[in-house]
Scaffold this motif. Structure first.
Motif, PDB file in Angstrom:
ATOM      1  N   PRO A 175       0.837  -1.209   0.000  1.00 40.10           N
ATOM      2  CA  PRO A 175       0.000   0.000   0.000  1.00 40.10           C
ATOM      3  C   PRO A 175       0.870   1.256   0.000  1.00 40.10           C
ATOM      4  CG  PRO A 175      -0.871  -1.612   1.535  1.00 40.10           C
ATOM      5  CD  PRO A 175       0.452  -2.154   1.053  1.00 40.10           C
ATOM      6  N   GLY A 176       0.467   2.208  -0.815  1.00 41.61           N
ATOM      7  CA  GLY A 176       1.250   3.424  -0.976  1.00 41.61           C
ATOM      8  C   GLY A 176       2.289   3.342  -2.064  1.00 41.61           C
ATOM      9  N   GLY A 177       2.489   2.156  -2.601  1.00 40.07           N
ATOM     10  CA  GLY A 177       3.497   1.965  -3.636  1.00 40.07           C
ATOM     11  C   GLY A 177       3.011   2.363  -5.013  1.00 40.07           C
ATOM     12  N   SER A 178       3.883   2.132  -6.001  1.00 45.89           N
ATOM     13  CA  SER A 178       3.606   2.539  -7.376  1.00 45.89           C
ATOM     14  C   SER A 178       3.916   1.412  -8.345  1.00 45.89           C
ATOM     15  CB  SER A 178       4.465   3.754  -7.743  1.00 45.89           C
ATOM     16  OG  SER A 178       4.208   4.842  -6.878  1.00 45.89           O
ATOM     17  N   LEU A 179       3.243   1.442  -9.470  1.00 43.64           N
ATOM     18  CA  LEU A 179       3.513   0.531 -10.578  1.00 43.64           C
ATOM     19  C   LEU A 179       3.248   1.264 -11.874  1.00 43.64           C
ATOM     20  CD1 LEU A 179       1.780  -2.867  -9.602  1.00 43.64           C
ATOM     21  CD2 LEU A 179       4.237  -2.491  -9.872  1.00 43.64           C
ATOM     22  N   TYR A 213     -10.379  10.386 -16.325  1.00 45.97           N
ATOM     23  CA  TYR A 213     -10.120   9.409 -15.272  1.00 45.97           C
ATOM     24  C   TYR A 213     -11.386   9.153 -14.457  1.00 45.97           C
ATOM     25  CZ  TYR A 213      -5.259  10.459 -16.269  1.00 45.97           C
ATOM     26  OH  TYR A 213      -4.054  10.622 -16.895  1.00 45.97           O
ATOM     27  N   GLY A 214     -11.487   7.936 -13.975  1.00 51.97           N
ATOM     28  CA  GLY A 214     -12.559   7.622 -13.047  1.00 51.97           C
ATOM     29  C   GLY A 214     -12.289   8.265 -11.693  1.00 51.97           C
ATOM     30  N   ASP A 215     -13.326   8.506 -10.951  1.00 50.59           N
ATOM     31  CA  ASP A 215     -13.183   9.195  -9.669  1.00 50.59           C
ATOM     32  C   ASP A 215     -12.281   8.437  -8.699  1.00 50.59           C
ATOM     33  OD1 ASP A 215     -16.623  10.425  -9.587  1.00 50.59           O
ATOM     34  OD2 ASP A 215     -14.804  11.253 -10.498  1.00 50.59           O
ATOM     35  N   SER A 216     -12.309   7.118  -8.767  1.00 55.97           N
ATOM     36  CA  SER A 216     -11.535   6.330  -7.803  1.00 55.97           C
ATOM     37  C   SER A 216     -10.029   6.411  -8.030  1.00 55.97           C
ATOM     38  CB  SER A 216     -11.981   4.865  -7.846  1.00 55.97           C
ATOM     39  OG  SER A 216     -11.669   4.289  -9.097  1.00 55.97           O
ATOM     40  N   VAL A 217      -9.599   6.843  -9.203  1.00 56.94           N
ATOM     41  CA  VAL A 217      -8.166   6.874  -9.504  1.00 56.94           C
ATOM     42  C   VAL A 217      -7.673   8.270  -9.861  1.00 56.94           C
ATOM     43  CG1 VAL A 217      -8.252   4.485 -10.279  1.00 56.94           C
ATOM     44  CG2 VAL A 217      -8.416   6.334 -11.969  1.00 56.94           C
ATOM     45  N   LYS A 218      -8.567   9.223  -9.941  1.00 55.13           N
ATOM     46  CA  LYS A 218      -8.187  10.574 -10.322  1.00 55.13           C
ATOM     47  C   LYS A 218      -7.168  11.120  -9.328  1.00 55.13           C
ATOM     48  CE  LYS A 218     -11.596  12.689 -12.058  1.00 55.13           C
ATOM     49  NZ  LYS A 218     -12.886  13.389 -12.231  1.00 55.13           N
ATOM     50  N   GLY A 219      -6.091  11.671  -9.848  1.00 53.84           N
ATOM     51  CA  GLY A 219      -5.046  12.214  -8.999  1.00 53.84           C
ATOM     52  C   GLY A 219      -3.990  11.204  -8.598  1.00 53.84           C
ATOM     53  N   ARG A 220      -4.264   9.926  -8.824  1.00 53.34           N
ATOM     54  CA  ARG A 220      -3.299   8.883  -8.475  1.00 53.34           C
ATOM     55  C   ARG A 220      -2.761   8.153  -9.695  1.00 53.34           C
ATOM     56  NH1 ARG A 220      -4.857   4.521  -5.620  1.00 53.34           N
ATOM     57  NH2 ARG A 220      -7.006   4.552  -6.399  1.00 53.34           N
ATOM     58  N   PHE A 221      -3.565   8.013 -10.736  1.00 52.94           N
ATOM     59  CA  PHE A 221      -3.180   7.294 -11.942  1.00 52.94           C
ATOM     60  C   PHE A 221      -3.006   8.284 -13.088  1.00 52.94           C
ATOM     61  CE2 PHE A 221      -5.293   2.893 -10.962  1.00 52.94           C
ATOM     62  CZ  PHE A 221      -4.659   2.871  -9.728  1.00 52.94           C
ATOM     63  N   THR A 222      -2.069   7.963 -13.977  1.00 51.08           N
ATOM     64  CA  THR A 222      -1.825   8.785 -15.155  1.00 51.08           C
ATOM     65  C   THR A 222      -1.713   7.896 -16.377  1.00 51.08           C
ATOM     66  OG1 THR A 222      -0.612  10.410 -13.821  1.00 51.08           O
ATOM     67  CG2 THR A 222      -0.333  10.514 -16.211  1.00 51.08           C
ATOM     68  N   ILE A 223      -2.513   8.195 -17.384  1.00 50.63           N
ATOM     69  CA  ILE A 223      -2.441   7.462 -18.650  1.00 50.63           C
ATOM     70  C   ILE A 223      -1.567   8.247 -19.626  1.00 50.63           C
ATOM     71  CG2 ILE A 223      -4.502   8.563 -19.628  1.00 50.63           C
ATOM     72  CD1 ILE A 223      -5.223   5.835 -20.866  1.00 50.63           C
ATOM     73  N   SER A 224      -0.810   7.519 -20.414  1.00 53.58           N
ATOM     74  CA  SER A 224       0.025   8.171 -21.418  1.00 53.58           C
ATOM     75  C   SER A 224       0.313   7.184 -22.540  1.00 53.58           C
ATOM     76  CB  SER A 224       1.336   8.678 -20.802  1.00 53.58           C
ATOM     77  OG  SER A 224       2.103   7.596 -20.312  1.00 53.58           O
ATOM     78  N   ARG A 225       0.872   7.680 -23.610  1.00 50.97           N
ATOM     79  CA  ARG A 225       1.256   6.813 -24.722  1.00 50.97           C
ATOM     80  C   ARG A 225       2.551   7.312 -25.326  1.00 50.97           C
ATOM     81  NH1 ARG A 225      -3.907   8.885 -27.690  1.00 50.97           N
ATOM     82  NH2 ARG A 225      -3.211  10.966 -28.309  1.00 50.97           N
ATOM     83  N   ASP A 226       3.279   6.384 -25.907  1.00 47.86           N
ATOM     84  CA  ASP A 226       4.511   6.700 -26.619  1.00 47.86           C
ATOM     85  C   ASP A 226       4.319   6.234 -28.057  1.00 47.86           C
ATOM     86  OD1 ASP A 226       7.070   6.711 -27.770  1.00 47.86           O
ATOM     87  OD2 ASP A 226       8.028   6.360 -25.829  1.00 47.86           O
ATOM     88  N   LYS A 264      -3.735   1.386  -3.264  1.00 50.58           N
ATOM     89  CA  LYS A 264      -4.508   0.979  -2.100  1.00 50.58           C
ATOM     90  C   LYS A 264      -4.944  -0.480  -2.268  1.00 50.58           C
ATOM     91  CE  LYS A 264      -6.433   5.652  -2.152  1.00 50.58           C
ATOM     92  NZ  LYS A 264      -5.549   6.216  -1.108  1.00 50.58           N
ATOM     93  N   PRO A 265      -5.242  -1.148  -1.190  1.00 56.69           N
ATOM     94  CA  PRO A 265      -5.694  -2.546  -1.316  1.00 56.69           C
ATOM     95  C   PRO A 265      -6.884  -2.690  -2.254  1.00 56.69           C
ATOM     96  CG  PRO A 265      -5.149  -2.061   0.963  1.00 56.69           C
ATOM     97  CD  PRO A 265      -5.048  -0.768   0.221  1.00 56.69           C
ATOM     98  N   GLU A 266      -7.739  -1.696  -2.290  1.00 61.17           N
ATOM     99  CA  GLU A 266      -8.917  -1.773  -3.165  1.00 61.17           C
ATOM    100  C   GLU A 266      -8.577  -1.595  -4.640  1.00 61.17           C
ATOM    101  OE1 GLU A 266      -8.530   0.206  -0.485  1.00 61.17           O
ATOM    102  OE2 GLU A 266      -9.374   2.216  -0.836  1.00 61.17           O
ATOM    103  N   ASP A 267      -7.328  -1.284  -4.950  1.00 56.27           N
ATOM    104  CA  ASP A 267      -6.891  -1.216  -6.344  1.00 56.27           C
ATOM    105  C   ASP A 267      -6.524  -2.590  -6.893  1.00 56.27           C
ATOM    106  OD1 ASP A 267      -5.201   1.837  -5.558  1.00 56.27           O
ATOM    107  OD2 ASP A 267      -7.070   1.617  -6.687  1.00 56.27           O
ATOM    108  N   ALA A 268      -6.484  -3.585  -6.045  1.00 56.18           N
ATOM    109  CA  ALA A 268      -6.128  -4.926  -6.499  1.00 56.18           C
ATOM    110  C   ALA A 268      -7.163  -5.448  -7.486  1.00 56.18           C
ATOM    111  CB  ALA A 268      -6.018  -5.874  -5.305  1.00 56.18           C
ATOM    112  N   ALA A 269      -6.691  -5.885  -8.635  1.00 54.65           N
ATOM    113  CA  ALA A 269      -7.579  -6.340  -9.708  1.00 54.65           C
ATOM    114  C   ALA A 269      -6.734  -6.815 -10.873  1.00 54.65           C
ATOM    115  CB  ALA A 269      -8.495  -5.203 -10.159  1.00 54.65           C
ATOM    116  N   VAL A 296      -2.210  -5.525  -4.164  1.00 52.41           N
ATOM    117  CA  VAL A 296      -1.741  -4.500  -3.230  1.00 52.41           C
ATOM    118  C   VAL A 296      -1.921  -5.050  -1.822  1.00 52.41           C
ATOM    119  CG1 VAL A 296      -1.923  -2.110  -2.471  1.00 52.41           C
ATOM    120  CG2 VAL A 296      -2.492  -2.724  -4.845  1.00 52.41           C
ATOM    121  N   SER A 297      -0.804  -5.343  -1.192  1.00 52.49           N
ATOM    122  CA  SER A 297      -0.866  -5.969   0.117  1.00 52.49           C
ATOM    123  C   SER A 297       0.439  -5.758   0.855  1.00 52.49           C
ATOM    124  CB  SER A 297      -1.146  -7.467  -0.021  1.00 52.49           C
ATOM    125  OG  SER A 297      -1.094  -8.110   1.233  1.00 52.49           O
ATOM    126  N   SER A 298       0.339  -5.657   2.164  1.00 54.34           N
ATOM    127  CA  SER A 298       1.542  -5.542   2.972  1.00 54.34           C
ATOM    128  C   SER A 298       1.983  -6.919   3.459  1.00 54.34           C
ATOM    129  CB  SER A 298       1.291  -4.611   4.161  1.00 54.34           C
ATOM    130  OG  SER A 298       0.175  -5.053   4.897  1.00 54.34           O
TER     131      SER A 298
END
Length: 121
Positions: free
Chosen positions: A14-18, A59-72, A86-91, A119-121
């Motif tokens: 939790p709190g990490g990035s991917l 962006y969806g409300d649940s990920v706005k401000g935390r996720f960023t989409i981009s393309r190369d 967050k744990p609720e991001d697991a999917a 997402v788990s500690s």
């Protein structure tokens, strides 16, 4: 024939990035709109983010401000940078193609096999 391959998932605290990547074949990432969605066990599809071919992103409300989409365009890849996970991001996360230039009332027509995010500690 359009095929998409997602990668970059894994186990994160939790709190990490991917950063997820999506490499389509038979499709240019900048030709039409593309997006990311996820599906958790027992839940329906949740649209996360879309990048338009000629406008911006949304962006969806649940990920706005935390996720960023981009393309190369030079690599023909789509990305989803995820922070403050967050744990609720697991999917299982999927990238998909949208048969439109715009991210408005869209549905995906092609998607890949998905990549698991835990997402788990």
């Amino acid at each position: 024939q359009v095929q998409l391959a997602e990668s970059g998932g894994g186990l994160v605290q939790p709190g990490g990035s991917l950063i997820l990547s999506c490499a389509p074949s038979g499709f240019r990432v900048d030709r039409y709109a593309m997006g990311w969605f996820r599906q958790a066990p027992g839940k329906g599809q949740e649209d996360l983010s879309c990048i338009s071919a000629i406008e911006g992103t949304n962006y969806g409300d649940s990920v706005k401000g935390r996720f960023t989409i981009s393309r190369d365009s030079s690599k023909n890849e789509l990305y989803l940078e995820m922070t403050d996970l967050k744990p609720e991001d697991a999917a299982v996360y999927y990238c998909g193609t949208i048969p439109s230039y715009y991210c408005r009332g869209y549905q995906y027509d092609y998607w890949g096999q998905g990549t698991q995010v835990t997402v788990s500690s």
